[in-house]
Design an enzyme around this catalytic site. Structure first.
Site, PDB file in Angstrom:
ATOM      1  N   THR A   1       6.950   0.058   1.805  1.00 29.28           N
ATOM      2  CA  THR A   1       7.154   0.441   3.201  1.00 29.28           C
ATOM      3  C   THR A   1       5.929   0.185   4.067  1.00 29.28           C
ATOM      4  O   THR A   1       6.003   0.328   5.286  1.00 29.28           O
ATOM      5  CB  THR A   1       7.533   1.937   3.300  1.00 29.28           C
ATOM      6  N   SER A   2       4.800  -0.181   3.467  1.00 28.42           N
ATOM      7  CA  SER A   2       3.610  -0.506   4.246  1.00 28.42           C
ATOM      8  C   SER A   2       2.741  -1.447   3.426  1.00 28.42           C
ATOM      9  O   SER A   2       2.749  -1.399   2.192  1.00 28.42           O
ATOM     10  CB  SER A   2       2.827   0.759   4.620  1.00 28.42           C
ATOM     11  N   SER A   3       2.001  -2.303   4.132  1.00 32.27           N
ATOM     12  CA  SER A   3       1.179  -3.277   3.417  1.00 32.27           C
ATOM     13  C   SER A   3       0.061  -3.770   4.317  1.00 32.27           C
ATOM     14  O   SER A   3       0.053  -3.521   5.524  1.00 32.27           O
ATOM     15  CB  SER A   3       2.032  -4.474   2.963  1.00 32.27           C
TER      16      SER A   3
ATOM     17  N   MET B   1       7.888  -6.104   7.085  1.00 33.00           N
ATOM     18  CA  MET B   1       8.714  -4.907   6.961  1.00 33.00           C
ATOM     19  C   MET B   1       9.256  -4.546   8.331  1.00 33.00           C
ATOM     20  O   MET B   1       8.546  -4.644   9.330  1.00 33.00           O
ATOM     21  CB  MET B   1       7.893  -3.767   6.372  1.00 33.00           C
TER      22      MET B   1
ATOM     23  N   THR C   1       0.793  -1.230   0.000  1.00 34.81           N
ATOM     24  CA  THR C   1       0.000   0.000   0.000  1.00 34.81           C
ATOM     25  C   THR C   1       0.822   1.275   0.000  1.00 34.81           C
ATOM     26  O   THR C   1       0.276   2.355  -0.191  1.00 34.81           O
ATOM     27  CB  THR C   1      -0.935   0.019   1.223  1.00 34.81           C
TER      28      THR C   1
END
Length: 390
Positions: free
Chosen positions: A85-87, A230, A76
């Site tokens: 860096t985000s999910s 992450m 995402t």
């Protein structure tokens, strides 16, 4: 509670059915949570990783809804270099971790790393909004997650801050779950837990489940499944993946019994994340696509290259010495699976060991990865033994 979207009701139920059929979901309570929480409310535009790189889907893409309810991680957010860096974590792993949390009605839960807010919604559905506190290091992500949660009908306490410090004002907590990767358990967490409380946290390439004791210590085993999250970020850290440093001039060289391809083995990779924490790895392939070499480096300047049975190393410690020692211990212990590893936290120190084994114990946080306690075999085994004959 506000009504949730109904367009995906069938897909949500199908996902819950799949998670139950595979054993990821075991309880009726988590089954109903996955069937109720609309994952699409927490992810609009996103990407799915493939062997050819990420495939981006917009809200208008006809594949979007079916992909949202596939068993995939949804990427995402990306940095300037295109690194995720985000999910939103893949549902199977979310379910396994939530089941391991073993929540009961009325439990107070602290979540570290809010991300999209989807996991916080599942927790809120299970134990109630008032019992859930979730912390996100990125203020922008925290605000966005809070808006998404509210639109979906969930109102847990959403905070912006460094999750490594926990949130003592909201404690004590009965359960704590983290959804980003750590190299060890932050000591502040234990101080905010009730006796008998459970912590579920990704460490290295796995997930550990710890039970907190009355004396403030904690111990537990790793779950059997692989888990790659992450890494945790602090305030002001952008999460960009470090690039390998240039080749140092003052390298030492020696023969090494480990081959580059050995580091692709999942069991070895898991152990090395514990024994050589914070090490970055880059595999180098030949023209035929085979692994020809591997570079490893750590933030303090330690550097190593393994190529054609020769270890080249430089910096404040010898990374490949620690790698070779860990692999010898791994083979001597019978190539243990994740669930045989145990983590103990006591007085700010943390040790990983292999259950029912006379092998070494590694202290997390030691960047050199030198084992403690029980010793290794006095003689180094032959190359075939070290590599498992692969």
């Amino acid at each position: 509670m506000n009504p949730v979207p109904t367009a995906s009701a069938g897909l949500r139920r199908e996902l819950a059915d799949r998670l139950r059929s595979t054993g990821a979901v075991k309880s009726d309570q988590w089954y109903e949570a996955f069937a109720a929480v609309p994952r699409e409310a927490f992810v609009r535009a996103f990407a799915v990783g493939t062997q050819h790189g990420p495939v981006h889907l917009t809200p208008e893409d006809p594949r979007r809804l079916s992909t949202v309810y596939s068993d995939d991680s949804l990427l995402t957010r990306f940095d300037a270099a295109g690194v995720p860096t985000s999910s939103s974590t893949l549902p199977t792993l979310m379910a396994l971790m939530l089941e391991a949390l073993d929540v009961a009605d009325g439990n107070r839960v602290l979540e570290v790393a809010t991300g999209t807010g989807c996991n916080a919604a599942l927790l809120s559905h299970r134990v109630g909004d008032g019992n859930v506190t979730t912390i996100e290091v990125d203020p922008e992500l925290a605000r966005a997650a809070e808006r998404r949660l509210a639109r979906a009908g969930y109102r847990p306490t959403v905070l912006a801050g460094d999750g490594r410090a926990g949130h003592p004002d909201g404690g004590p907590y009965d359960r704590l779950i983290a959804t980003c990767g750590f190299t060890g358990i932050p000591p502040a967490w234990l101080e905010q837990m009730t006796p008998g409380g459970i912590i579920v946290c990704p460490v290295g390439g796995g997930v550990v489940r710890l039970v907190v004791q009355k004396d403030g210590t904690a111990a537990g085993a790793f779950l059997p499944d692989a888990a790659f999250f992450m890494p945790v970020r602090g305030i002001g850290e952008n999460g960009t993946t470090p690039v390998p440093p240039p080749l140092p001039d003052n390298c030492s060289s020696r023969p090494c019994y480990v081959e580059p391809a050995d580091l692709l083995d999942d069991g070895i990779h898991f152990l090395l994340n514990l024994a050589v924490p914070r090490a970055m790895t880059r595999f180098i392939h030949d023209a035929a696509g085979e692994v020809a070499a591997v570079n490893m480096w750590q933030p303090d300047g330690a550097w190593a290259e393994l190529r054609h049975g020769i270890a080249r190393q430089a910096g404040p410690r010898r990374i490949l010495d620690a790698v070779e020692t860990a692999i010898i211990a791994y083979e001597a212990a019978g190539r243990p699976r994740r669930e045989r590893y145990r983590l103990r936290v006591d007085a700010g120190r943390q040790w990983v060991s292999v259950a029912d084994s006379d092998g070494p114990t590694w202290e997390l946080g030691r960047p050199h990865g030198r084992p403690l306690g029980r010793g290794l075999p006095a003689e180094r085994p032959a190359a075939a033994a070290v590599t498992g004959g692969r």
